[in-house]
Design a protein around this motif. Sequence first.
Motif, short mmCIF file in Angstrom:
data_model
loop_
_atom_site.label_atom_id
_atom_site.label_comp_id
_atom_site.label_asym_id
_atom_site.label_seq_id
_atom_site.Cartn_x
_atom_site.Cartn_y
_atom_site.Cartn_z
N GLU A 1 21.82 -50.77 11.12
CA GLU A 1 21.34 -52.10 10.77
C GLU A 1 19.87 -52.00 10.35
O GLU A 1 19.08 -51.32 11.00
N GLY A 2 19.53 -52.64 9.26
CA GLY A 2 18.18 -52.55 8.73
C GLY A 2 18.06 -51.61 7.54
O GLY A 2 17.05 -51.64 6.83
N LYS B 1 19.85 -55.83 2.68
CA LYS B 1 19.65 -55.21 3.99
C LYS B 1 20.95 -55.26 4.78
O LYS B 1 21.64 -56.28 4.78
N GLU C 1 10.10 -58.23 2.03
CA GLU C 1 10.75 -56.92 2.11
C GLU C 1 10.81 -56.26 0.73
O GLU C 1 10.60 -55.05 0.61
N VAL D 1 23.05 -55.86 7.87
CA VAL D 1 22.88 -56.65 9.10
C VAL D 1 24.04 -56.43 10.07
O VAL D 1 23.97 -56.87 11.22
N ASN D 2 25.09 -55.77 9.62
CA ASN D 2 26.23 -55.45 10.49
C ASN D 2 26.76 -54.08 10.07
O ASN D 2 27.40 -53.95 9.03
N GLY E 1 21.67 -67.64 13.75
CA GLY E 1 20.83 -67.42 12.58
C GLY E 1 20.53 -68.67 11.80
O GLY E 1 19.62 -68.67 10.96
N SER F 1 29.48 -60.39 4.61
CA SER F 1 28.90 -60.68 5.92
C SER F 1 28.07 -59.54 6.47
O SER F 1 27.33 -59.72 7.44
N GLU F 2 28.16 -58.36 5.87
CA GLU F 2 27.44 -57.19 6.36
C GLU F 2 26.08 -57.00 5.69
O GLU F 2 25.29 -56.16 6.11
N LEU F 3 25.81 -57.80 4.66
CA LEU F 3 24.59 -57.64 3.88
C LEU F 3 23.87 -58.97 3.68
O LEU F 3 24.52 -60.01 3.61
N VAL F 4 22.56 -58.91 3.58
CA VAL F 4 21.78 -60.07 3.16
C VAL F 4 20.77 -59.61 2.13
O VAL F 4 20.27 -58.48 2.20
#
Length: 241
Positions: A111-112, A99, A155, A101-102, A36, A146-149
Motif C-alpha cells: 500500500e502506498g 496510489k 503527490e 490503497v489495497n 474515508g 477500489s485498489e487504486l486512487v
Amino acid sequence: MKLENVKTLDMKDGKITKVEYEGVEYEFVEKDATVGDLVLVKNNYLGGDACSFFKVDEGCLCGDIHFIGDNDCMNTAESDEVDLFKKKNTRLKIGDYAKVVNAFKHVDVDEGDIVEILRDDQSSNPFECVIIFGKSRSECIWAKESELVLVTDSEFEAIRKTKAKYRLESGKKIAKSDERFELRKAMHKRRITQVEAAKHCGCTQSHLSKYFTFECEISKEKLNRLVEFVYSRPELLWKKK
C-alpha cells in the motif's frame, strides 16, 4: 480530529455542495457513509465545533456515522446531524499516476506504491498498471478500481520533483534507467520472459534481472541483441490470471 485546509469549491442556497481536501474533490451526497468519507458537523456537541470537517473512521451501523472528534474520542452521529461528502467519482485513465490503497491480493505490492495506468479493459479488474515507485518497480499488475486512487496534486508534484532531482544529480544515469524501464515494459507487452530474453542476448537470467534493477551492466553488443530481439516481436494482449 478536525481536518484543516478543507476548501469550499461550490455552494447552493447557502449549503456547501463541493469541497477539496488534500487535492481530492468531495461532493455532498445523501448515501450511506463509508470509511474515508468526510462529514461536516452541524452541532457543537458532536465532538467538534459546528461547521468543522472530520473523516469517517467507521461506516454506518444502524444509520449512525462514526468519526474521531476534537475530544480524541470516537463520536457517533446520526445522518441528519452531519452533511456527508464522498470523493468525486472520476475514473482513472491511461497515463494517470495512481496510489495503491489495497494490496491484499498482490504479493509483491505494498500500500502506498505508485503505479502508472497502461490499459483499461472496462472489466471488473480493469487496470493494467506498471509500478513506478515501490519494491517491484517496473513489474506490471492488474488492479481493481477500489485498489487504486488518483495521486493528489501534492503527490504528483513530489513525483515530478523526485524525477527532476534524480536527473540533475545522476546525469546520463537517469537516461539509462529510463531505457531499462521502457525495455522492461516492452518485454511485458510482448510476453517475453527474462529467461527467454537472456538466452537471446547471451547472458544469464540472474544477470539480466540485476541489469534491470541497476545492479550491473551488460555489454553494448548484448544490449543491442536484446533490444533487436524484443522490438522484433509484436505486442500482445495479456490474459488475466
